[in-house]
Design a protein around this motif. Structure first.
Motif, PDB file in Angstrom:
ATOM      1  N   THR A  91      41.852  34.158  38.425  1.00  0.00           N
ATOM      2  CA  THR A  91      41.538  35.493  38.325  1.00  0.00           C
ATOM      3  C   THR A  91      42.246  36.337  37.631  1.00  0.00           C
ATOM      4  N   THR A  92      42.548  35.268  36.464  1.00  0.00           N
ATOM      5  CA  THR A  92      42.813  35.731  34.946  1.00  0.00           C
ATOM      6  C   THR A  92      41.416  36.178  34.298  1.00  0.00           C
ATOM      7  N   HIS A 116      49.546  41.696  35.932  1.00  0.00           N
ATOM      8  CA  HIS A 116      49.880  40.570  35.237  1.00  0.00           C
ATOM      9  C   HIS A 116      49.211  40.758  34.036  1.00  0.00           C
ATOM     10  N   ASP A 196      43.101  42.804  42.241  1.00  0.00           N
ATOM     11  CA  ASP A 196      44.043  41.978  41.634  1.00  0.00           C
ATOM     12  C   ASP A 196      44.196  41.261  43.143  1.00  0.00           C
ATOM     13  N   HIS A 199      47.100  36.976  44.863  1.00  0.00           N
ATOM     14  CA  HIS A 199      47.670  36.226  45.920  1.00  0.00           C
ATOM     15  C   HIS A 199      47.238  37.056  47.264  1.00  0.00           C
ATOM     16  N   SER A 224      42.345  34.855  44.157  1.00  0.00           N
ATOM     17  CA  SER A 224      42.227  33.238  43.664  1.00  0.00           C
ATOM     18  C   SER A 224      42.821  32.374  44.815  1.00  0.00           C
ATOM     19  N   HIS A 226      41.886  29.530  44.657  1.00  0.00           N
ATOM     20  CA  HIS A 226      43.254  28.943  45.028  1.00  0.00           C
ATOM     21  C   HIS A 226      44.722  28.380  44.640  1.00  0.00           C
ATOM     22  N   LYS A 227      45.401  29.884  45.186  1.00  0.00           N
ATOM     23  CA  LYS A 227      46.456  29.950  45.378  1.00  0.00           C
ATOM     24  C   LYS A 227      46.684  29.842  46.215  1.00  0.00           C
TER      25      LYS A 227
HETATM   26  C1  LIG Z   1      49.952  39.144  39.852  1.00  0.00           C
HETATM   27  C2  LIG Z   1      48.750  38.430  39.057  1.00  0.00           C
HETATM   28  N1  LIG Z   1      47.644  38.597  38.956  1.00  0.00           N
HETATM   29  C3  LIG Z   1      46.523  37.549  38.550  1.00  0.00           C
HETATM   30  C4  LIG Z   1      46.819  36.616  37.965  1.00  0.00           C
HETATM   31  C5  LIG Z   1      45.889  35.406  37.437  1.00  0.00           C
HETATM   32  O1  LIG Z   1      45.897  34.640  39.011  1.00  0.00           O
HETATM   33  P1  LIG Z   1      45.000  33.165  38.260  1.00  0.00           P
HETATM   34  O2  LIG Z   1      46.515  31.929  38.160  1.00  0.00           O
HETATM   35  O3  LIG Z   1      43.985  32.664  39.211  1.00  0.00           O
HETATM   36  O4  LIG Z   1      43.910  32.923  37.177  1.00  0.00           O
HETATM   37  C6  LIG Z   1      47.934  36.053  38.895  1.00  0.00           C
HETATM   38  C7  LIG Z   1      48.549  34.796  37.980  1.00  0.00           C
HETATM   39  O5  LIG Z   1      50.004  33.667  39.031  1.00  0.00           O
HETATM   40  C8  LIG Z   1      49.180  36.778  39.932  1.00  0.00           C
HETATM   41  O6  LIG Z   1      50.389  36.544  39.716  1.00  0.00           O
END
Ligand SMILES: Cc1ncc(COP(=O)(O)O)c(C=O)c1O
Length: 496
Positions: A91-92, A116, A196, A199, A224, A226-227
């Motif tokens: 998600t980054t 983030h 975003d 989670h 994400s 994956h999370k």
């Molecule tokens: C609130 C939040 N946004 C975005 C991200 C980024 O997600 P990813 O780890 O899938 O790149 C995170 C990762 O911990 C997060 O906690």
């Protein structure tokens, strides 16, 4: 036409390829598992057989027209979106793509200050001007959490020229804001809403969870899987709906930051995870929530510990809460969440998601078993039995959470001439780098902000509590703007 969610178009084609014994004269160099290595001894070479690059028939992630497009269409359907993009950079990457494709340099975006780090990086890359909304500061738990509709409304009214509002759904701690109300208010003023949902990927699959971004009417969201859904680490999606999304710009931004060799393992893991959550989510999530409730009740019987649940957050201006998270306040025992995090790992073989000064956080998913929750309760009971007799004083809130004032745009600070100073000499200087605690990866200071003594005190506190501090500069130094050169430099260089 109704979609058949039993299908896994990408994975099925990949499996066909892996079983076809095709001679590999392409990359990857492991030649579908023909180069032996130590990891293969554990995982087997089948994993390598599924790690193909771009053979005929497996489509192209940069411009999907075949099985990736079919898999993405199923993903969009499962999430109630019009379109889905598969991402192999988490998600980054989704956040970078959403912000960069929405805001040009010097355009405004409204966002919570506790975003983030990827959102801060997106501000640097896009050149956008952040309008920060102060999140709710939960002094009892020592965390910055959700934003309220009233605060977002004020930011929108004060900045009618903003291009977009960015919302976290939910925060790392599982708390949501009234997203639908924010969307309606922003849309009425021609502002996009981008979300975003790192989670929140599981939200669309149970009515017992807060609503997902698409249901709330948002334009774009990155999730994400994956999370919380079960795909492989780093696999995420970007989902969209509505006429405000410029798909040509979005596609070209995604392609700018996406590898030209995306992992077929990650892509197929998204495809199969979607099938599972689509069928299993509605059945398993209510059971999981019930298990979590029972666990919270058991934790509440342990002396010195208290679970923090939905009712607690609703009292603190939260709109809703994701009950698949377990948060335990541990600081009344006189020890920090960091201490408990370490103790649970070292002594009980339990890896938690996160620790803060006052709490620990466990993230559950449909993969969580009752025995895993029982192990958590047993371990917490052991911690209480070990610490209670010591009669320590409860830890009092120490973090000030005074968010720094912005002096200039993050992009401008990032490009400005810099110098390095010891942290204790940085008061009143302008930061040229982000400094954050990981997890959760939320910056304490970002490029362009004024460094105050309060910020340095918070940082010092985190450092002494054993948190991981992430920044470009190490060894007690920080990168700041060199004001003297900056003045001369600004005359020569007009930054976009
Ligand atoms: C609130 C939040 N946004 C975005 C991200 C980024 O997600 P990813 O780890 O899938 O790149 C995170 C990762 O911990 C997060 O906690």
């Amino acid at each position: 036409m109704e979609k058949d969610h039993k299908l896994t178009p990408f994975y099925t084609k990949l499996l066909e390829y892996a079983n076809s014994n095709t001679v590999s004269h392409d990359v990857p160099g492991h030649k579908l598992g023909q180069v032996h290595n130590d990891m293969m001894d554990y995982a087997g070479n089948k994993m390598y057989k599924l790690d193909a690059n771009a053979p005929r028939g497996l489509d192209n992630l940069n411009r999907p027209t075949g099985v990736i497009m079919e898999a993405a269409d199923l993903m969009a359907d499962a999430f109630g979106a019009e379109k889905a993009y598969f991402l192999t950079g988490g998600t980054t990457m989704g956040i970078l793509a959403m912000i960069m494709s929405t805001c040009r340099a010097k355009e405004k975006i409204i966002l919570p200050r506790n975003v983030h780090k990827s959102a801060i990086n997106a501000l640097i890359l896009s050149g956008a001007i952040p309008i920060f909304v102060k999140p709710y500061i939960d002094q009892e738990l020592g965390i910055a959490n959700h934003i309220t509709f009233e605060d977002v409304k004020k930011a929108i009214l004060d900045n009618p020229d903003a291009k977009a509002v960015f919302v976290i759904n939910p925060t790392y701690f599982g708390v949501t804001s009234n997203l639908k109300k924010i969307v309606d208010f922003a849309h009425a003023r021609d502002m996009m809403v981008i979300v975003d949902e790192a989670h929140g990927s599981h939200f669309p699959f149970s009515a017992q969870l807060p609503i997902g971004a698409m249901e709330a009417g948002a334009d774009m969201s990155s999730c994400s899987l994956h999370k919380t859904v079960g795909s492989l680490t780093q696999s995420s999606i970007l989902i969209t709906q509505g006429a405000l999304v410029d798909h040509i710009r979005l596609r070209s931004t995604i392609n700018m930051i996406q590898s030209t060799s995306p992992s077929s393992l990650l892509l197929s893991s998204l495809d199969v995870a979607r099938k599972t959550i689509y069928f299993e989510g509605p059945i398993q999530i209510p059971k999981l929530i019930e298990m979590a409730r029972k666990t919270r009740a058991e934790i509440d019987l342990i002396p010195g510990l208290r679970s923090i649940g939905k009712a607690d957050f609703l009292k603190k201006k939260a709109f809703n809460y994701d009950e698949t998270k377990i948060i335990v306040k541990v600081s009344d025992l006189g020890i920090t969440g960091f201490d408990v995090y370490k103790e649970l790992f070292d002594e009980h073989h339990i890896q938690l998601e996160l620790a803060e000064t006052h709490l620990i956080l466990a993230v559950l998913s449909i993969g969580t078993k009752q025995k895993d929750l029982d192990a958590l309760v047993v371990a917490l009971r052991a911690v209480s039995e070990k610490i209670m007799p010591m009669g320590l004083e409860p830890i009092q809130p120490k973090i000030k959470y005074i968010f720094p004032e912005a002096y200039t745009r993050p992009r401008e600070a990032y490009h400005a001439p810099k110098k390095y100073v010891p942290l204790n000499q940085a008061v009143d200087e302008i930061a040229a780098e982000s400094v954050m605690i990981y997890p959760p990866g939320i910056p304490i200071v970002i490029p362009g902000e004024l460094i105050s003594q309060d910020i340095l005190d918070d940082l010092d506190f985190y450092q002494r509590s054993g948190s991981v501090i992430l920044s470009d500069t190490e060894g007690g130094y920080i990168k700041i703007i060199d004001k003297e050169y900056w003045e001369k430099w600004s005359e020569l260089y007009e930054d976009e």
